[in-house]
Enzyme design. Sequence first.
Site, PDB file in Angstrom:
ATOM      1  N   HIS A 238       0.825  -1.212   0.000  1.00 50.90           N
ATOM      2  CA  HIS A 238       0.000   0.000   0.000  1.00 50.90           C
ATOM      3  C   HIS A 238       0.856   1.258   0.000  1.00 50.90           C
ATOM      4  O   HIS A 238       0.699   2.139  -0.862  1.00 50.90           O
ATOM      5  CB  HIS A 238      -0.923  -0.010   1.234  1.00 50.90           C
ATOM      6  CG  HIS A 238      -1.764   1.215   1.367  1.00 50.90           C
ATOM      7  ND1 HIS A 238      -3.090   1.252   1.007  1.00 50.90           N
ATOM      8  CD2 HIS A 238      -1.478   2.477   1.819  1.00 50.90           C
ATOM      9  CE1 HIS A 238      -3.576   2.472   1.224  1.00 50.90           C
ATOM     10  NE2 HIS A 238      -2.617   3.225   1.725  1.00 50.90           N
ATOM     11  N   GLU A 239       1.745   1.351   0.964  1.00 54.02           N
ATOM     12  CA  GLU A 239       2.555   2.575   1.071  1.00 54.02           C
ATOM     13  C   GLU A 239       3.471   2.743  -0.137  1.00 54.02           C
ATOM     14  O   GLU A 239       3.755   3.866  -0.554  1.00 54.02           O
ATOM     15  CB  GLU A 239       3.368   2.565   2.367  1.00 54.02           C
ATOM     16  CG  GLU A 239       2.524   2.617   3.637  1.00 54.02           C
ATOM     17  CD  GLU A 239       1.545   3.783   3.673  1.00 54.02           C
ATOM     18  OE1 GLU A 239       1.834   4.832   3.043  1.00 54.02           O
ATOM     19  OE2 GLU A 239       0.483   3.643   4.307  1.00 54.02           O
TER      20      GLU A 239
ATOM     21  N   HIS B  97       1.781   4.640  -2.913  1.00 56.41           N
ATOM     22  CA  HIS B  97       1.982   6.090  -2.776  1.00 56.41           C
ATOM     23  C   HIS B  97       3.363   6.481  -3.286  1.00 56.41           C
ATOM     24  O   HIS B  97       3.532   7.499  -3.964  1.00 56.41           O
ATOM     25  CB  HIS B  97       1.870   6.504  -1.308  1.00 56.41           C
ATOM     26  CG  HIS B  97       0.484   6.510  -0.750  1.00 56.41           C
ATOM     27  ND1 HIS B  97      -0.558   7.198  -1.334  1.00 56.41           N
ATOM     28  CD2 HIS B  97      -0.039   5.924   0.366  1.00 56.41           C
ATOM     29  CE1 HIS B  97      -1.650   7.037  -0.605  1.00 56.41           C
ATOM     30  NE2 HIS B  97      -1.366   6.262   0.427  1.00 56.41           N
TER      31      HIS B  97
ATOM     32  N   HIS C  39       3.528   6.723  -6.942  1.00 58.43           N
ATOM     33  CA  HIS C  39       2.841   7.943  -7.382  1.00 58.43           C
ATOM     34  C   HIS C  39       3.810   9.133  -7.320  1.00 58.43           C
ATOM     35  O   HIS C  39       3.772  10.020  -8.174  1.00 58.43           O
ATOM     36  CB  HIS C  39       1.626   8.188  -6.478  1.00 58.43           C
ATOM     37  CG  HIS C  39       0.558   9.027  -7.102  1.00 58.43           C
ATOM     38  ND1 HIS C  39      -0.629   9.306  -6.457  1.00 58.43           N
ATOM     39  CD2 HIS C  39       0.479   9.668  -8.289  1.00 58.43           C
ATOM     40  CE1 HIS C  39      -1.383  10.061  -7.220  1.00 58.43           C
ATOM     41  NE2 HIS C  39      -0.733  10.307  -8.345  1.00 58.43           N
TER      42      HIS C  39
END
Length: 680
Positions: A468-469, A472, A475
């Site tokens: 998940h992290e 980011h 991105h």
Amino acid sequence: MTMPAFALDYLPLGAPDFSKIKETDYLPAFEKAIKQNREEVNKIVANKAKPTFENTVLAYEKSGVELDRVSNVFFALVSAHKTPVIAETEKKVMPMLTELQNEISFNKELFKKVKYVYDHQLKKLKGEDKRLTEELYKSFVRSGALLSDEKMERMKQINLRIADLQQEWGTLLPNATNNSVIWVNSKEELAGLSEADIAQCKKDAESRGGYTPYAIVIVNTTQQAILSSLDNRNLRRRVYEASRHRADGTRQFNTFPLVVEIAKLRAEMGELMGYNNYASYSLEKTMAKNSDNVYNFLKQLIAEYTPKAQAETKAIEDYAKKQMGTDFKLQPYDRFYYSAKMKQEMLNISDDEVKPYFNIDSVIVNGVFYAAHRVYGLNFVQRTDIPTYHPDMKVYEVHDKDGKLLALFYSDPYRRPTKRGGAWMSAFAKQSGLRQQLPIIYNVTNYAKAPEGQPTLITWDEVTTLFHEFGHALHGMLSNCKYNTLSGTAVARDFVEMPSQFNETFASIPEIFDHYAKHAVTGEPMPADLKEKMLKSISFQQAYALGENLAATCLDLAWHHLSSKEIPTANEAANFEVEALKKIGLYDEQVPPRYSTSYFNHVWGGGYAAGYYSYLWTDVLACNVAEAFQKFGVLKPETGNAFRQKVLSRGNTKDQMEMFTDFTGMKTPDSSGFLKYRGL
């Protein structure tokens, strides 16, 4: 890359040189950077020429580079390594930064120039230049640039006070959490825990004063993972109650006075801006646009979720009664324990069986990095010569498929008393073509570190958190924008979680899973039968995870839909939480909010006020993106490249719904398959 004129010592790649930066360097660095930023803005205002994109909007974008550099490094430490010196510096710095922000936001002459460019040149501008102008103008308006002098002055006061309160929150909540240690006298009381977990309890006791031989430390969310293993029911109760009441009990560690004051000030801010409440003001700049759209979305989920949650609770209680007798009443601190036993019996699997295959180093390198390599063509090379702010951290160069250096990535995985709870991504430097700056990105998590010489083994939930992290991080690292203001994760709050939630899906894709799920000692892959059971277990009793998120989401919205006159007192805050959940049909002792009001850091200390719903909203977006990947070919380079070009690289250079449509082909998100996607 541009080198800083002063501020801090940086390495050639633009990375902060933590081997040379002293904690006492930050305050003078801030003072110099703030002075320079003030001079840069004053120069724009003093320019007598007719306002243009170049001499106003672009000049403003070029300002504050040094302040960004200092802030990005310093606030990384505030969250992840908050020593007494850093905490003291923060107290001095926050009022300085808020004062500067007020000066700029309410500078009438500066706004006149920005408005002139917006009114007279916007139609002639294209691409990022146009988007930057729109975003700058809107940011001034949303800050109160069109308010009367009297209201503007009040808005300044509100900004200053909220900054002070959030700083207090940032100190009080970690202290409250650290104080909520459950002291344990004997190893026998820890029955059910693995030897590794018991060793961690011993280590946690020693690091916190050693009042007893063992200690259980409260971590981020309401429910504590350790409750799934503890046989001692009274100890389970103590752990759960310490978690629920970490910040609403003793006067010294009670956050409710901060909560109600922040809520009241935000409500007043919304009213000053012409809205009924803070939520209406805040939601205007999101994909959802307004409260009605958010509540319609949530009510549909609540209606579908509720019967599944009730059935799940009944099944767990019925199972527990078979073992404990028909008089047994399931309590919230029992739920994880009996659910785990039920899973073990039904699926013949437990966390302790699979954890040896989830060595954190393998998950990161052979899982998270490997997925990024397969999907986006990225390659990672560890750098041992770049200093970090803590010895547990690792640094990697990130190269594109053509060998070109794209970014630096830092990993800070282990918990410590100086780090706040949770997991997050941020940047020492955002990508910017104008600044000739490559992204320098970091991920922070809070995992218990194994004793020296032993591998750190993690749970499946912790595996997905790493993916998940890193979503980011991708991105931020794959950003390809001209302007710092628009780059990376600078998107709407209810879009920013989509790339991260989508990236979680790679954790269970067979080719990726097989590449990292290898035994920490033997190196053997997870046996096929265990793998099958493990992947089946992912969707076991998933109603709880959805319910705790729904409850937290509705709490956030309930607080921020109040007018300034409706905010309860600190003494009424706990009851307000109960009544708010009852009102929307989510009050359930068995499924408490993921974060209760008194320790809801996303909302009171972070940037998710009236925006926590975005986790569920973006989960639907992620579901739709995952379906598109399945359709186009999950590990086909063409699919990853399309997502990279149409979404991940674009930052905030385009409307996010248009980006979503560009990749998926869908005009609007579709939640019809969401519960199935969530294992329900």
